[in-house]
Design a protein around this motif. Structure first.
Motif, PDB file in Angstrom:
ATOM      1  N   MET A 150       0.854  -1.194   0.000  1.00  0.00           N
ATOM      2  CA  MET A 150       0.000   0.000   0.000  1.00  0.00           C
ATOM      3  C   MET A 150       0.892   1.247   0.000  1.00  0.00           C
ATOM      4  O   MET A 150       2.084   1.155   0.260  1.00  0.00           O
ATOM      5  N   HIS A 151       0.285   2.389  -0.284  1.00  0.00           N
ATOM      6  CA  HIS A 151       1.002   3.657  -0.148  1.00  0.00           C
ATOM      7  C   HIS A 151       0.420   4.448   1.017  1.00  0.00           C
ATOM      8  O   HIS A 151      -0.794   4.679   1.076  1.00  0.00           O
ATOM      9  N   GLY A 152       1.281   4.871   1.927  1.00  0.00           N
ATOM     10  CA  GLY A 152       0.830   5.688   3.043  1.00  0.00           C
ATOM     11  C   GLY A 152       0.509   7.111   2.624  1.00  0.00           C
ATOM     12  O   GLY A 152      -0.344   7.758   3.221  1.00  0.00           O
ATOM     13  N   THR A 153       1.197   7.600   1.582  1.00  0.00           N
ATOM     14  CA  THR A 153       1.119   9.016   1.245  1.00  0.00           C
ATOM     15  C   THR A 153       0.768   9.216  -0.214  1.00  0.00           C
ATOM     16  O   THR A 153       1.481   8.750  -1.102  1.00  0.00           O
ATOM     17  N   VAL A 154      -0.323   9.902  -0.457  1.00  0.00           N
ATOM     18  CA  VAL A 154      -0.685  10.343  -1.802  1.00  0.00           C
ATOM     19  C   VAL A 154      -1.495  11.629  -1.655  1.00  0.00           C
ATOM     20  O   VAL A 154      -2.332  11.742  -0.747  1.00  0.00           O
ATOM     21  N   GLY A 155      -1.212  12.597  -2.490  1.00  0.00           N
ATOM     22  CA  GLY A 155      -1.958  13.835  -2.345  1.00  0.00           C
ATOM     23  C   GLY A 155      -1.668  14.802  -3.471  1.00  0.00           C
ATOM     24  O   GLY A 155      -0.888  14.521  -4.382  1.00  0.00           O
ATOM     25  N   VAL A 156      -2.328  15.947  -3.361  1.00  0.00           N
ATOM     26  CA  VAL A 156      -2.153  17.036  -4.319  1.00  0.00           C
ATOM     27  C   VAL A 156      -1.714  18.289  -3.555  1.00  0.00           C
ATOM     28  O   VAL A 156      -1.693  18.297  -2.320  1.00  0.00           O
ATOM     29  N   ALA A 157      -1.396  19.348  -4.279  1.00  0.00           N
ATOM     30  CA  ALA A 157      -1.071  20.616  -3.623  1.00  0.00           C
ATOM     31  C   ALA A 157      -2.310  21.115  -2.884  1.00  0.00           C
ATOM     32  O   ALA A 157      -3.425  21.052  -3.408  1.00  0.00           O
ATOM     33  N   THR A 166       5.022  16.430   4.058  1.00  0.00           N
ATOM     34  CA  THR A 166       4.404  15.185   3.578  1.00  0.00           C
ATOM     35  C   THR A 166       3.950  14.286   4.722  1.00  0.00           C
ATOM     36  O   THR A 166       3.164  13.376   4.514  1.00  0.00           O
ATOM     37  N   ILE A 167       4.391  14.534   5.923  1.00  0.00           N
ATOM     38  CA  ILE A 167       4.018  13.725   7.088  1.00  0.00           C
ATOM     39  C   ILE A 167       2.567  13.976   7.511  1.00  0.00           C
ATOM     40  O   ILE A 167       1.988  13.207   8.273  1.00  0.00           O
ATOM     41  N   THR A 168       1.980  15.064   7.016  1.00  0.00           N
ATOM     42  CA  THR A 168       0.660  15.508   7.488  1.00  0.00           C
ATOM     43  C   THR A 168      -0.445  15.129   6.515  1.00  0.00           C
ATOM     44  O   THR A 168      -0.371  15.485   5.348  1.00  0.00           O
ATOM     45  N   PRO A 169      -1.492  14.441   6.965  1.00  0.00           N
ATOM     46  CA  PRO A 169      -2.662  14.239   6.113  1.00  0.00           C
ATOM     47  C   PRO A 169      -3.707  15.310   6.402  1.00  0.00           C
ATOM     48  O   PRO A 169      -3.848  15.772   7.523  1.00  0.00           O
ATOM     49  N   ASP A 170      -4.420  15.705   5.352  1.00  0.00           N
ATOM     50  CA  ASP A 170      -5.485  16.704   5.504  1.00  0.00           C
ATOM     51  C   ASP A 170      -6.391  16.600   4.275  1.00  0.00           C
ATOM     52  O   ASP A 170      -6.365  15.577   3.581  1.00  0.00           O
ATOM     53  N   ALA A 171      -7.156  17.635   3.992  1.00  0.00           N
ATOM     54  CA  ALA A 171      -8.116  17.572   2.887  1.00  0.00           C
ATOM     55  C   ALA A 171      -7.440  17.359   1.530  1.00  0.00           C
ATOM     56  O   ALA A 171      -8.084  16.901   0.584  1.00  0.00           O
ATOM     57  N   HIS A 172      -6.169  17.671   1.419  1.00  0.00           N
ATOM     58  CA  HIS A 172      -5.450  17.477   0.154  1.00  0.00           C
ATOM     59  C   HIS A 172      -4.894  16.051   0.023  1.00  0.00           C
ATOM     60  O   HIS A 172      -4.218  15.746  -0.953  1.00  0.00           O
ATOM     61  N   GLY A 173      -5.172  15.197   0.972  1.00  0.00           N
ATOM     62  CA  GLY A 173      -4.558  13.871   1.011  1.00  0.00           C
ATOM     63  C   GLY A 173      -3.345  13.913   1.918  1.00  0.00           C
ATOM     64  O   GLY A 173      -3.438  14.376   3.052  1.00  0.00           O
ATOM     65  N   GLY A 174      -2.202  13.465   1.420  1.00  0.00           N
ATOM     66  CA  GLY A 174      -1.013  13.442   2.264  1.00  0.00           C
ATOM     67  C   GLY A 174      -0.869  12.095   2.944  1.00  0.00           C
ATOM     68  O   GLY A 174      -1.298  11.068   2.407  1.00  0.00           O
ATOM     69  N   GLU A 228      -6.580   9.866 -14.398  1.00  0.00           N
ATOM     70  CA  GLU A 228      -7.697  10.435 -15.147  1.00  0.00           C
ATOM     71  C   GLU A 228      -8.133  11.734 -14.474  1.00  0.00           C
ATOM     72  O   GLU A 228      -7.880  11.957 -13.286  1.00  0.00           O
ATOM     73  N   LEU A 229      -8.786  12.572 -15.248  1.00  0.00           N
ATOM     74  CA  LEU A 229      -9.238  13.855 -14.720  1.00  0.00           C
ATOM     75  C   LEU A 229     -10.752  13.939 -14.903  1.00  0.00           C
ATOM     76  O   LEU A 229     -11.249  13.667 -15.990  1.00  0.00           O
ATOM     77  N   ILE A 230     -11.468  14.299 -13.839  1.00  0.00           N
ATOM     78  CA  ILE A 230     -12.920  14.461 -13.939  1.00  0.00           C
ATOM     79  C   ILE A 230     -13.209  15.947 -13.810  1.00  0.00           C
ATOM     80  O   ILE A 230     -13.073  16.526 -12.729  1.00  0.00           O
ATOM     81  N   LYS A 231     -13.590  16.559 -14.910  1.00  0.00           N
ATOM     82  CA  LYS A 231     -13.773  18.005 -14.940  1.00  0.00           C
ATOM     83  C   LYS A 231     -15.041  18.389 -14.179  1.00  0.00           C
ATOM     84  O   LYS A 231     -16.070  17.728 -14.266  1.00  0.00           O
ATOM     85  N   GLY A 232     -14.949  19.460 -13.412  1.00  0.00           N
ATOM     86  CA  GLY A 232     -16.132  20.046 -12.790  1.00  0.00           C
ATOM     87  C   GLY A 232     -16.736  19.235 -11.657  1.00  0.00           C
ATOM     88  O   GLY A 232     -17.873  19.475 -11.258  1.00  0.00           O
ATOM     89  N   ALA A 233     -15.979  18.289 -11.123  1.00  0.00           N
ATOM     90  CA  ALA A 233     -16.486  17.500  -9.997  1.00  0.00           C
ATOM     91  C   ALA A 233     -15.714  17.899  -8.743  1.00  0.00           C
ATOM     92  O   ALA A 233     -14.487  17.801  -8.714  1.00  0.00           O
ATOM     93  N   VAL A 234     -16.411  18.366  -7.741  1.00  0.00           N
ATOM     94  CA  VAL A 234     -15.776  18.812  -6.500  1.00  0.00           C
ATOM     95  C   VAL A 234     -15.673  17.647  -5.526  1.00  0.00           C
ATOM     96  O   VAL A 234     -16.642  16.920  -5.313  1.00  0.00           O
ATOM     97  N   THR A 235     -14.512  17.449  -4.950  1.00  0.00           N
ATOM     98  CA  THR A 235     -14.282  16.379  -3.972  1.00  0.00           C
ATOM     99  C   THR A 235     -13.697  17.010  -2.718  1.00  0.00           C
ATOM    100  O   THR A 235     -12.532  17.411  -2.708  1.00  0.00           O
ATOM    101  N   PRO A 236     -14.493  17.112  -1.647  1.00  0.00           N
ATOM    102  CA  PRO A 236     -14.026  17.887  -0.489  1.00  0.00           C
ATOM    103  C   PRO A 236     -12.915  17.204   0.295  1.00  0.00           C
ATOM    104  O   PRO A 236     -12.037  17.877   0.825  1.00  0.00           O
ATOM    105  N   TRP A 237     -12.951  15.878   0.402  1.00  0.00           N
ATOM    106  CA  TRP A 237     -11.923  15.105   1.102  1.00  0.00           C
ATOM    107  C   TRP A 237     -11.569  13.913   0.223  1.00  0.00           C
ATOM    108  O   TRP A 237     -12.409  13.476  -0.560  1.00  0.00           O
ATOM    109  N   PRO A 238     -10.375  13.377   0.332  1.00  0.00           N
ATOM    110  CA  PRO A 238      -9.998  12.241  -0.508  1.00  0.00           C
ATOM    111  C   PRO A 238     -11.007  11.094  -0.375  1.00  0.00           C
ATOM    112  O   PRO A 238     -11.452  10.772   0.739  1.00  0.00           O
TER     113      PRO A 238
END
Lengths: 336, 336, 336, 336
Positions: A150-157, A166-174, A228-238
């Motif tokens: 598994m991967h412990g860390t994945v996220g976006v800016a 990178t140690i911190t998880p939050d709404a951007h993933g991490g 893949e990219l889903i245009k116009g779809a809002v995702t508040p948390w991973p």
């Protein structure tokens, strides 16, 4: 099929989400072959390599990336499908670390007690047999456990021009550190900046729930991700999706808030997907949902809320992105 | 085989652990056939039976008992093996309840917002087919989920001359609300007072993790329990054992403390059973352990720490009480 | 003036709120002269008297009482005015205690670290000079601090037939450990059982905010309390009143919930006293309120929410009970 | 005396700590005259200016700066002495805000309840009389409270290449929202990046403890700060000093962790200043310390641990920086 390979040099690794330019650009539809270093940057290789000696703050938990996804804009959703996650070496490592973990005082759960002893455990990894071998440090007790990469860390800016360790998880993933993030799973991340700027790291050969001692069976990984990219779809948390389940994550403190965030997202997502009234969705999730613990050791704790898709009557999720990515991943695997 | 049946009249039900004389005495080795009422005392039977109208505080969450176990003294451990847990009716019920649940403000997570709407959901229970049927209140959405009966509440009289509402889980057991407490499981409870004074209630046809809306699929149950006493064995927090796993529980707030208590007990228990050094046990549990969520809605939250026995090399646990009780339960079932 | 004196023998002391018959009966309007033992039952008298050696669980934190107040019924409010609180000896004591306090792991914030060293500090108490003297254990550092006597523990029998250890604060009062509970203050407690059954203990010569090491400057006290009963007034959580301030308390975990409970009660109390809209009261308390920390070490944490009465335009509070009891106390003091 | 004035244009304001170049450079020893905007960027000016309408995320809580301090390097400590803090207008404003504050569910304490009504309160500020006037929104209740100006937000660039929203308090300072940060106080901040990059904002005419509704009496300020640099002094969490007290801060969740961090820092600081053993310092702080609540509404909560300097026998703190800066501030004030 558009396949891109990327193996970072040590100097290419990132230690934050946000605050760094991209190391590369990828088109939606790409299959990306990545190498990720372990959380110690590969510096803990033997029993005497104490992390506090061989690692240097803040150069911990390196991630591979960030990658700029062509066309990604704030308000879109990035879908990352993990085609495969395979250990890059035949060994892995775990440790205690001063004032880090769930059964020790920490820098914020501060006490006057001295830290626990810092120790390293080495694991043999048998990729063919699909096992890892635990070996006690004192005495000759040893046991095999299933390999479950598994991967412990994945996220976006992050949003709001933030840059986060990178140690911190939050709404951007991490650093969510959930064992649910294994091969076969699609991760959905809300895009906050042009290009999304995603990155991946912190592979684990396996992990107990909560990562109670603070580290898992840490390993460098060869990982394949379909984008893949889903245009116009809002995702508040991973969010995560596998063939049978929908999952929402929440990362916060105290732990009940991580639970609340994840369950709240799953309830409102369920209502949106099915047209159910919110209280009806609340009731359905209450009786049918699971709540796998992610981490109870990082700077935010992570909980996952998980529901069988069968309970929802087969709704279309993110325009069936998971099914498409699953097929793309299968095509990739059969082509090797 | 010593089989005893007990069906309480409404006036016999208990609403506290501690502070009440026993309703009966049982010898260790007894198989006890019990009837337990649902958490609403059977008063919520239709969509218009709002709990806040038909129930009266503090007469909520009734338990059957307490039972005095002959010979039980402080410092012993009571073993209760759940031979079977079967719904007593062909319907069950769930509700929202003002300021109770994880996705609402509560009396302690106090806000100035009005409560969520109080609603009742009725479930059809099909004991033959092993299903319950969810039916939305608004719209005609309906779905079947597996029947997975369990008891939310089991405990003994607390230490320190306390009496605690049955709604509260703590070191004495109580309202832990973990789905792990199903048929086939043995529960170990530390004895605090002569006779132990155990009681059981709050049957659920099934429950999601955390009981997020505050109530499960609530049902009266016909339950069979086999009782044993382990002299001179101290059990600090309730523990569970099934054929394949050891489990420790913790009930506290915030939720990370419930996690810490349960993991700490599992680590020290593992060390005691195997002779492993405590840090070695910490490492083993960290990679091999699970952490099923109990409740995130009651006056204390409950977490379970769970480890496959296979990882421990087959230690003898509580003098093999589980195996003996399992056999006694099988004998009972085959004799019906 | 009806003055009653009561000095308990060791065997008369109570260790729970609830679950015990009254040691005496008092009429509303009575002035009660009480002796209270320190939290160690007077057994820690020198540097070598380690609490874990000389005290025995659960015989900790004894209270004087309970007293049955004639005419008190559920739904009434008991008013206890502290006329005077004076140290009974010329010494007091404080200690660390294994796994108790805010800067140590505890039984619920469980870690694998060993406990802090158990140490005793003795304080000289100069009642004439109104000081206590701190003396370091290592080195010759010493300093005087003001004597500021208070009671850590005051409460009534809990609701719902519960009995709670005196160490625990909750809606019934108990071990709130707030320095605000000093002479000149009236405490309001909701009555849960006939006679209210109040008790008082745990005198402190002074205490820092939060009682961070787990114990204050612990002392036996000679305390005078004036008792009044307010019929038909519901008090959800203990409240305090001095000449200039109204105070609400909250006891819960995590600490933000104790804060929420206390602020919520102060906001709704303010609205009720002034006729202000609830959001207007929220705004007023937000800008004018204080939040003295009670304890951050007990089984529940305690926060106080405090507002100058001057901001409310002089409302009548509990039928002016404080003013009447203040006058009664003054009369008592002038008569000695 | 080196006096520098700076008044930002709207486009000069910052919304993060870190991730932005300096707006100016200052030499240690400088007296800096600053204008700071209110937390709404001055956009909420009347009862109809709802923040959710007139403000745009993430452009909230602007700070003036950052300033590069010549010679500041990681491992140094920046000392900022607040010479004066004066409201820039004769009005100020407070509001509720959807899902923000302590008595509402929030984005992390997520519930299914709708938010509280969003309302604006306007305050008259009388700088001569040193009062603010509260006016209820419903009814004609009105009351004066003392003007007690402070800054909610002061900090430096964080460690580990992070950039954090100004709304967040942490080890770098930020939005601590403590009323202790008033004129006459020196703030010590550990330097994480070359130049320190400090910034200041979020003036409050006054604030209750915890900022329970989420906003204080918010105002633009004219503020004078004297700057000094202490080379080679490490400061792990922001500290404050006034003429009579030392203060440590902690910002974390849950609130008890903010308390632990602040008390832990005060205990270890006390030990370092006096040579006391750590447990002796723990005891001294336990009996002599205060714990003013900062905020219980932001993304991290803030507590302050406060001790009279008199209890420590007059130690030299940061090379007597406070005394020097106090004198410099007095010189500045007398020169106007």
């Amino acid at each position: 099929m558009n396949v891109v390979s990327y193996r970072p040099e040590p100097g290419d690794l990132s230690y934050t989400f946000g605050g760094r330019p991209a190391v590369g650009r990828v088109e939606p539809g790409t299959v990306l072959e990545l190498y990720t270093e372990d959380c110690f940057g590969g510096r803990v290789r033997g029993l005497d390599d104490l992390p506090s000696k061989v690692c240097e703050f803040p150069y911990l938990n390196p991630v591979t990336g960030p990658f700029h996804v062509e066309g990604a804009e704030p308000g879109d959703t990035l879908a990352l499908h993990f085609v495969s996650i395979e250990p890059a070496r035949d060994w892995a490592v775990s440790t205690t670390f001063p004032h880090f973990g769930a059964l020790t005082s920490t820098h914020t759960t501060a006490t006057l007690q001295p830290p626990l002893e810092e120790l390293v455990w080495l694991y043999e990894v048998d990729a063919a047999k699909r096992t890892v071998r635990y070996q006690a440090r004192r005495g000759d007790f040893s046991v095999e456990m299933p390999l479950d990469p598994m991967h412990g860390t994945v996220g976006v800016a992050p949003a709001a021009n933030e840059a986060r360790m990178t140690i911190t998880p939050d709404a951007h993933g991490g650093n969510m550190d959930t064992p649910e993030l294994r091969a076969g799973v699609t991760v959905y991340l809300g895009v906050n900046v042009p290009g999304a700027l995603f990155a991946i790291g912190d592979g684990h050969c396996r992990q107990g729930h909560g990562e109670v001692c603070g580290t898992a069976v840490e390993a460098a990984m060869n990982t394949v991700v379909a984008v893949e990219l889903i245009k116009g779809a809002v995702t508040p948390w991973p969010r995560l999706e596998d063939d049978d389940h929908l999952m929402s994550t929440g990362s916060a403190r105290p732990l009940e808030d991580a639970y609340r965030v994840s369950q709240h997202d799953l309830v409102t997502w369920t209502a949106a997907l099915t047209g159910l009234d919110e209280l009806d969705a609340y009731q359905l999730v209450s009786q049918g949902g699971e709540a796998p613990v992610g981490n109870v050791c990082d700077t935010n704790y992570t909980m996952v809320a998980k529901l069988p898709k069968a309970y929802l009557g087969g709704p279309e999720v993110y325009g069936s992105a998971h099914a498409r990515l699953r097929a793309l991943g299968a095509e990739y695997l059969s082509s090797r």
